[in-house]
Structures are given as C-alpha cells and as structure tokens.
Scaffold this active site. Sequence first.
Site, PDB file in Angstrom:
ATOM      1  N   TYR A 109       0.834  -1.206   0.000  1.00  0.00           N
ATOM      2  CA  TYR A 109       0.000   0.000   0.000  1.00  0.00           C
ATOM      3  C   TYR A 109       0.864   1.250   0.000  1.00  0.00           C
ATOM      4  O   TYR A 109       1.889   1.310   0.701  1.00  0.00           O
ATOM      5  CB  TYR A 109      -0.875   0.001   1.262  1.00  0.00           C
ATOM      6  CG  TYR A 109      -1.678   1.277   1.435  1.00  0.00           C
ATOM      7  CD1 TYR A 109      -2.979   1.363   0.961  1.00  0.00           C
ATOM      8  CD2 TYR A 109      -1.127   2.397   2.070  1.00  0.00           C
ATOM      9  CE1 TYR A 109      -3.715   2.534   1.101  1.00  0.00           C
ATOM     10  CE2 TYR A 109      -1.853   3.569   2.215  1.00  0.00           C
ATOM     11  CZ  TYR A 109      -3.147   3.624   1.726  1.00  0.00           C
ATOM     12  OH  TYR A 109      -3.862   4.779   1.866  1.00  0.00           O
ATOM     13  N   GLU A 197      -3.584   7.446  -4.003  1.00  0.00           N
ATOM     14  CA  GLU A 197      -3.431   6.173  -3.288  1.00  0.00           C
ATOM     15  C   GLU A 197      -3.334   5.013  -4.263  1.00  0.00           C
ATOM     16  O   GLU A 197      -4.169   4.880  -5.158  1.00  0.00           O
ATOM     17  CB  GLU A 197      -4.657   5.976  -2.375  1.00  0.00           C
ATOM     18  CG  GLU A 197      -4.684   4.653  -1.645  1.00  0.00           C
ATOM     19  CD  GLU A 197      -5.984   4.462  -0.871  1.00  0.00           C
ATOM     20  OE1 GLU A 197      -6.007   4.736   0.330  1.00  0.00           O
ATOM     21  OE2 GLU A 197      -6.985   4.060  -1.487  1.00  0.00           O
TER      22      GLU A 197
END
Length: 389
Positions: A109, A197
Amino acid sequence: MNIHEYQGKEILRSYGVSVPVGKPAFSVEEAANVAKELDSKVIVVKAQIHAGGRGKAGGVKIAKSIDEVKNYAKELLGKVLVTKQTGPEGKKVNRLLVETGCKIKKELYLSFTVDRTTAQTVMIGSEAGGMEIEEVASSTPEKILKEYIDPFIGLAPFQARRMAFRLNIEPALVNKAAALMMGLYRVFVDKDCSLAETNPFVLTEDGNVMALDIKLNFDDSALYRHKDITELRDESEEDSKEREAAALGLNYVNLGGNVACMVNGAGLAMATVDIIKHYGGEPANFLDVGGQGSAEDDAKAFKIMTEDGQAKGIFVNIFGGINKCDIIAEGIIEANKMLDLKIPIVVRLDGTNVKEGREILRKANIPNVIMVESMTEGAKKVVELVKDA
Ligand code: ADP
Ligand code: MG
C-alpha cells in the site's frame, strides 16, 4: 472530485509510473477488442465505479480467453455493484477497464495525503496492501509507516528509498519502488490532489514494481487550474443534488435524517447539525449558502433541500455577514411561493440587516414560517415540529 481508475492510470503512465497496459471499454464488443489488442494470456476485467472494494464484491475478474472476457464484460456492464464503499444502494457499472493481468509476488500500500496536524504532505506505506487499509490502521497501527515531506524540498529520494526498505522490499527492487513513489508524489503535487493512493502496488514475479490500482481525489478549490482533470468528470457517479448545488456555488451534503438545515458557513453548519442531534433530531442535510447570492438563489437552495420529500421541517440558521438577513428573508418568501412548501420553516436570523429581515418575514405572515430568537430555541422547535409530522 474523483476520477476513474483507468483515467488515473493514464495520468500515472504520463508521469512514468509503471501500470498494466489496458484501455477502457463501454460495451462487450469493445472489451473483446481491447483484449485482442492486448494479446496477453491473462486479462483482467475491472468494473469502473467511483468506489473501492470492487475485488471483494466481484467487480474484478480474471479472464484466460477472449470468450471469458466477453462473458465477464456482459456480467459486469449494467450491474449494480455493492461494495463496502458504495453504501447499500450500490453503483451501476457503465465502464470497464480491460488490462493485462500481472503475476503478483507481493501486494503493498502507498498513498500521499495532507496531514493537517503537521501541515505537511505525508507519504503512507504499508506491507499489508490489497486489503482494507482502514482495518489495518485500526487493528495493527504498527504496520502503517509514514514519511513527512518538507513542502520546500519535496519528497527526497532518500525518503523514498527509506520507505522501500522499511516495507521490506527486496534490495534489487528498491530503486524501482522509490521511482514509483517519486512519480506518484509528482502527480499528487502537480495535479493538486487531496489523495493519491495505490492499493495495491505490487512487486511482480518478473521483477517489476507496478501500480495495480489507483485512486486520485482532487481538491475542488484548485480545479480551476486543471482543465484536463475537470474534463475527466463523470457526472453519473456524482450526487445529482450536490452537483446542482455546486453549480449555484452552494455546498450541499445529504445526511439522511428529516430536518433540512440552511446555514451560512461551514462552522455554523457543523454547529447546527450538532445542536439538532443534541435535541434528539436527525439532520436531513445541510446546505451552506455561503457568503453571497440573490433571493432567487436562496429559493433554489430550498428546492434542493426539499425536493426528495425526505425533510419534514427546515431550520434556517443564518448569521448574516456578507450575506444579509433581508435577502435571506426574501429568499424564504420566494421559495415558499415557488415551491408551495407545506413543511414548517423555523427561522433564526442574526447579524447584518437582522431587523429588516425579521420585519419582512413578519409582514409576509406565512403560516408555516416560525421565527425564533436563538439557535437553541430554533433547534428545539424544529425537532419538536418534525416529531409530530
Ligand atoms: P478494489 O480496490 O476496488 O478491490 P483493485 O484494483 O485493488 O480493486 O483490485 C483488487 C485485487 O485484484 C487486487 O488486490 C489484485 O490482487 C487483483 N488485481 C487487480 N488488477 C490486477 C491485474 N491487472 N493483474 C492481476 N491482478 C489484479
Ligand atoms: Mg484496490
């Protein structure tokens, strides 16, 4: 403002960030054509909606042949996808992304956002990619790594490499991972994102580092200088009332209860929502009329707040500053005429031209308009009135 994954990937690609080769498709035929062009053993068909959690909801399909691509495209197009992020009503799939499948060794991530406490951009990384990051953050906060970025220096290469090492990325791939971070950071800054993101970005079997999913949110206040981004807007993904309000320069937020709130200013909006809750009520929405606007604009604001029939009462809580109480009062009268409102309108006016405003309402003598002296009195009154409705 949000955009679709395939649009985000095109931006990333133009910044040299590695993403799978792929194209959007709006029909089964188009999906098949894209798949043929890709000429890959594994093709991924992904529903394009402005919400994550698609994988777990069946919105990401792995196909091994053109026929499978067609079947998945048929299945997904037009389907209402309900994910953890869409709410129970779900979102209808009108577009697909058809891209090459990649052999994933590890999912991680990475994101950039603004940290309000330090007033800096923060880069957030985690080895626990691909899953719901919110859950990771709350149950295992030690798995969330951060690098704060000096706004004058920007993301320093050593910070990117340090993040890569802390994410336990194998040394041979550290530079590629750092390049991905630097590229995503440039997108974040150049495009005035509020969030950039990638979840997951992956290490592949063949030694690449790639963004497999991307979510870009843009700061609405900066959109005026990004015509290219504004063109990517997909209005079918947005709340129609929020859009209508935005076109009038008003901020509208739906909250689900039965007391509509017309306010000016974000602070007063929050305080109004709080005080209604405090007295046992449920706000249906708030509409921030901001600093200016004509009586006709205010009347349109009433229309937006009431047209779905959800609101059983309206609380007008205005502290006149630049916008004046007499204009608001005229707006209330105009709205009542235009919309033939039957529900009670509790009005608290204070500030600039309050005397004139109250006088206008008194003279108009509208049966469903109730004037109050204070915010507390108004909140109590409107909660009481909607209870009986
Ligand atoms: P969402 O976050 O909405 O669930 P993602 O794009 O993150 O959607 O996809 C979910 C999962 O599907 C990823 O974690 C990854 O495992 C897999 N996936 C997505 N795109 C690809 C791809 N191009 N190749 C291989 N696997 C993929
Ligand atoms: Mg994802």
